[in-house]
Design an enzyme around this catalytic site. Structure first.
Site, PDB file in Angstrom:
ATOM      1  N   ASP A 194       0.826  -1.220   0.000  1.00 37.29           N
ATOM      2  CA  ASP A 194       0.000   0.000   0.000  1.00 37.29           C
ATOM      3  C   ASP A 194       0.857   1.266   0.000  1.00 37.29           C
ATOM      4  O   ASP A 194       0.352   2.368   0.195  1.00 37.29           O
ATOM      5  CB  ASP A 194      -0.962   0.002   1.191  1.00 37.29           C
ATOM      6  CG  ASP A 194      -0.242   0.022   2.548  1.00 37.29           C
ATOM      7  OD1 ASP A 194       1.010   0.029   2.578  1.00 37.29           O
ATOM      8  OD2 ASP A 194      -0.935   0.039   3.578  1.00 37.29           O
ATOM      9  N   GLU A 227       1.303   4.341   7.322  1.00 37.23           N
ATOM     10  CA  GLU A 227       0.264   3.916   6.387  1.00 37.23           C
ATOM     11  C   GLU A 227      -0.248   5.123   5.598  1.00 37.23           C
ATOM     12  O   GLU A 227       0.031   6.276   5.961  1.00 37.23           O
ATOM     13  CB  GLU A 227      -0.877   3.258   7.178  1.00 37.23           C
ATOM     14  CG  GLU A 227      -0.461   1.997   7.954  1.00 37.23           C
ATOM     15  CD  GLU A 227      -0.245   0.764   7.062  1.00 37.23           C
ATOM     16  OE1 GLU A 227       0.079   0.919   5.859  1.00 37.23           O
ATOM     17  OE2 GLU A 227      -0.386  -0.367   7.576  1.00 37.23           O
TER      18      GLU A 227
END
Ligand code: F6R
Length: 259
Positions: free
Chosen positions: A135, A142
């Site tokens: 990702d 993140e």
């Protein structure tokens, strides 16, 4: 932008990066190494002992990128255990000089600040190894992480927990929280070396180095760094638009420049 080095496979990448680390440690015996965990840095760690044989590593320092929160440090998959097993012991580093963020629940509210202080006190990281998540995360930053972020607790995405389930009995055993150096912390390192292998990383690599700089793809932060090197195998390079140019550039690079 980052320098892109495309090599045949993970072993070749490990050799190129281990050569650079050995060069750094020889010229600077108190070098501060930024250590990644996961599968990606393994070929680098495997290639290092032979290159550092006979080199004094007693003053080398190390700082891990991240740690799971609430996982017993003695658990075989805690990053403290991984760094001890894959780096400290094989290289004969002084364990007292190798730090991992403290993920224990007791004191977690100040663990990030403590880690930032320790990094500054050590003079900052000379060479930071990085992997990349599917990702686009680096460290455990993140998507959505601030480019100015410092070491702090983050919540892992479901995708990251699924990606890391291979290290545990099941995805439910993968902790939900981590403590990670921030993007701002990582960008302070003097040299960033990001590695990626396999087709599964190709999209994230292309977005990180050729896409827009955006918090939605945290690894794109490396485009802001004056000395970033991306070492990828052919599969991880397969989505790059300018792959032929990167190959040509690296093939014609003067040897004295190093990585
Ligand atoms: C590990 C870390 C992560 C990993 C990434 C890729 O310290 O910070 O960013 O580098 O999740 O993991 P692997 O290498 O296992 O594919």
């Amino acid at each position: 932008m980052a320098e892109i080095v495309i090599v045949a496979d993970a072993a070749a990448a490990g050799a190129v990066v281990a050569d650079e680390i050995a060069r750094l440690v020889r010229s600077q015996p108190d070098a501060v190494l930024g250590l990644a965990t996961g599968s990606t840095p393994v070929p680098v760690y495997a290639a290092l002992p032979s290159r550092l044989a006979g080199v004094d590593v007693s003053r080398v320092r190390g700082f891990a990128l991240d740690e799971y929160v609430g996982l017993d440090p003695d658990h075989p998959e805690s990053y403290r255990s991984v760094i001890t097993r894959e780096v400290v012991e094989p290289l004969g580093l002084d364990p007292e000089r190798v730090s991992v963020p403290d993920g224990s629940l007791n004191g977690i509210e100040h663990a990030g600040d403590d880690y930032e202080r320790a990094l500054v006190d050590a003079g900052g990281v000379d060479l930071q190894l990085l992997g990349i998540g599917t990702d686009g995360h680096i460290g455990f930053n993140e998507p959505g992480s601030s480019f100015a972020s410092l070491t702090r607790v983050k919540t892992l995405t479901r995708q990251t927990r699924e990606d890391n389930a291979r290290f545990f009995d099941s995805v439910e055993d993968v902790p939900r929280h981590c403590i990670t150096q921030g993007l701002g912390t990582i960008l302070r390192a003097r040299h960033l070396v990001l590695l990626a292998f396999g087709k599964g990383k190709a999209e994230a690599v292309a977005a990180a180095v050729e896409g827009p700089v955006t918090a939605s793809l945290p690894a794109s932060a490396i485009q802001l760094h004056p000395h970033a090197t991306v070492v990828v195998d052919e599969a991880a390079a397969s989505d790059l638009r300018f792959g032929d140019y990167y190959r040509y550039t690296f093939a014609n690079k003067p040897a004295w420049q190093g990585l």
